[in-house]
Design a protein around this motif. Sequence first.
Motif, PDB file in Angstrom:
ATOM      1  N   ILE A   1      70.634  65.370 116.851  1.00 46.33           N
ATOM      2  CA  ILE A   1      71.301  66.072 117.148  1.00 46.33           C
ATOM      3  C   ILE A   1      72.513  64.570 117.305  1.00 46.33           C
ATOM      4  CG2 ILE A   1      73.282  67.303 118.247  1.00 46.33           C
ATOM      5  CD1 ILE A   1      71.322  69.182 118.219  1.00 46.33           C
TER       6      ILE A   1
ATOM      7  N   GLU B   1      68.008  64.867 109.976  1.00 45.85           N
ATOM      8  CA  GLU B   1      67.483  66.359 110.090  1.00 45.85           C
ATOM      9  C   GLU B   1      66.330  66.171 109.996  1.00 45.85           C
ATOM     10  OE1 GLU B   1      69.295  69.666 107.867  1.00 45.85           O
ATOM     11  OE2 GLU B   1      69.484  68.124 106.188  1.00 45.85           O
TER      12      GLU B   1
ATOM     13  N   PRO C   1      66.776  74.174 115.398  1.00 49.33           N
ATOM     14  CA  PRO C   1      67.605  74.812 114.917  1.00 49.33           C
ATOM     15  C   PRO C   1      68.816  75.642 114.019  1.00 49.33           C
ATOM     16  CG  PRO C   1      69.201  72.295 115.881  1.00 49.33           C
ATOM     17  CD  PRO C   1      67.120  72.978 115.781  1.00 49.33           C
ATOM     18  N   HIS C   2      69.071  76.428 113.205  1.00 54.91           N
ATOM     19  CA  HIS C   2      69.582  75.731 111.687  1.00 54.91           C
ATOM     20  C   HIS C   2      71.515  76.749 111.926  1.00 54.91           C
ATOM     21  CE1 HIS C   2      65.869  76.152 110.289  1.00 54.91           C
ATOM     22  NE2 HIS C   2      65.649  76.605 110.845  1.00 54.91           N
ATOM     23  N   ASN C   3      72.189  76.984 113.165  1.00 54.46           N
ATOM     24  CA  ASN C   3      74.139  77.023 112.891  1.00 54.46           C
ATOM     25  C   ASN C   3      74.439  76.416 114.385  1.00 54.46           C
ATOM     26  OD1 ASN C   3      73.088  79.100 115.327  1.00 54.46           O
ATOM     27  ND2 ASN C   3      72.375  80.500 113.881  1.00 54.46           N
ATOM     28  N   THR C   4      75.167  76.795 114.379  1.00 58.10           N
ATOM     29  CA  THR C   4      75.868  75.274 115.765  1.00 58.10           C
ATOM     30  C   THR C   4      75.801  76.010 116.719  1.00 58.10           C
ATOM     31  OG1 THR C   4      77.986  75.260 113.740  1.00 58.10           O
ATOM     32  CG2 THR C   4      78.160  75.004 116.392  1.00 58.10           C
ATOM     33  N   GLY C   5      75.528  77.353 116.810  1.00 56.54           N
ATOM     34  CA  GLY C   5      75.047  77.880 118.472  1.00 56.54           C
ATOM     35  C   GLY C   5      73.472  77.299 118.575  1.00 56.54           C
ATOM     36  N   SER C   6      73.001  77.670 117.826  1.00 55.74           N
ATOM     37  CA  SER C   6      71.643  76.653 118.156  1.00 55.74           C
ATOM     38  C   SER C   6      71.785  75.616 118.368  1.00 55.74           C
ATOM     39  CB  SER C   6      70.252  77.590 117.056  1.00 55.74           C
ATOM     40  OG  SER C   6      70.774  76.452 115.821  1.00 55.74           O
ATOM     41  N   LEU C   7      72.140  74.739 117.378  1.00 56.80           N
ATOM     42  CA  LEU C   7      72.690  73.450 117.909  1.00 56.80           C
ATOM     43  C   LEU C   7      73.063  72.844 119.074  1.00 56.80           C
ATOM     44  CD1 LEU C   7      74.284  72.212 114.594  1.00 56.80           C
ATOM     45  CD2 LEU C   7      71.749  71.516 115.470  1.00 56.80           C
ATOM     46  N   VAL C   8      73.898  73.693 119.801  1.00 60.15           N
ATOM     47  CA  VAL C   8      74.390  73.781 121.328  1.00 60.15           C
ATOM     48  C   VAL C   8      73.641  74.093 122.025  1.00 60.15           C
ATOM     49  CG1 VAL C   8      75.746  74.722 122.705  1.00 60.15           C
ATOM     50  CG2 VAL C   8      76.289  74.151 120.756  1.00 60.15           C
ATOM     51  N   ARG C   9      72.839  75.796 121.720  1.00 56.79           N
ATOM     52  CA  ARG C   9      71.678  75.850 123.143  1.00 56.79           C
ATOM     53  C   ARG C   9      70.585  74.168 122.843  1.00 56.79           C
ATOM     54  NH1 ARG C   9      73.253  80.900 120.577  1.00 56.79           N
ATOM     55  NH2 ARG C   9      71.589  80.150 119.222  1.00 56.79           N
TER      56      ARG C   9
END
Length: 231
Positions: A159, A175, A195-203
Amino acid sequence: MMKRIVYLALARISIDLDDGIKVNYDKIQTDEKGGRYMRKVEIKLKLITQLISFGADQKKKEFRVTELKALLRNTFRELYYFKDLEDIRNKEAYLFGNTENKAPVSIVSDGNNVNNLKEKEKEFNEGTEFIIYFIERKKKDNNMDFLKFYINLLIQSSIIGGIGQYVYLGKGAFEILEIKNLSNEKTEDFNILIPHNTGSLVRKLCDIGELYLDNNNNKSITIRKSKKKIM
């Protein structure tokens, strides 16, 4: 079959031909303490941007595991908490090894990551895929799951970082496409960590927890979830 041969060769398992087939076969099926063999995963990486990377022979482009190891260590230093310089040394020795102890997880490639350069092909293009293996050397216990820690650290590294030359220009970004469990016990699905979306990337980036090293013997680290909230 070739991948299996490469994996066994790089694991450096000591065998004696005088012991016979059965004894030596058992050795490659068990860990260094005599238990059933530790977990191993196959990880498929894909370049998002071009990668410029060479080994000793600068006429060949090469995906280098040493650069990936350096990225993991740098990511660890950037994201995790340390009390002082001594705390950094102790934790890195425990998690990545040092001159006295091996790293708890071995990282190897499949041996097919070197290609002869052509005049107009001095780098790996975006979309190029590589296969690496994480091989557990030290089993998880109540305090630390080394294999899962390395997988999470690799995801965090993908990331915020990259490998090879000119990373500061955006080169060498990658990736993680797939994490395949090669262990005999296939109850764990490591793909759910990707992670597969922006939210899961941040988490995933914020899910670093806090590492507490037992300073009495420098042999145990406990990870506790951080109480910091994601804004």
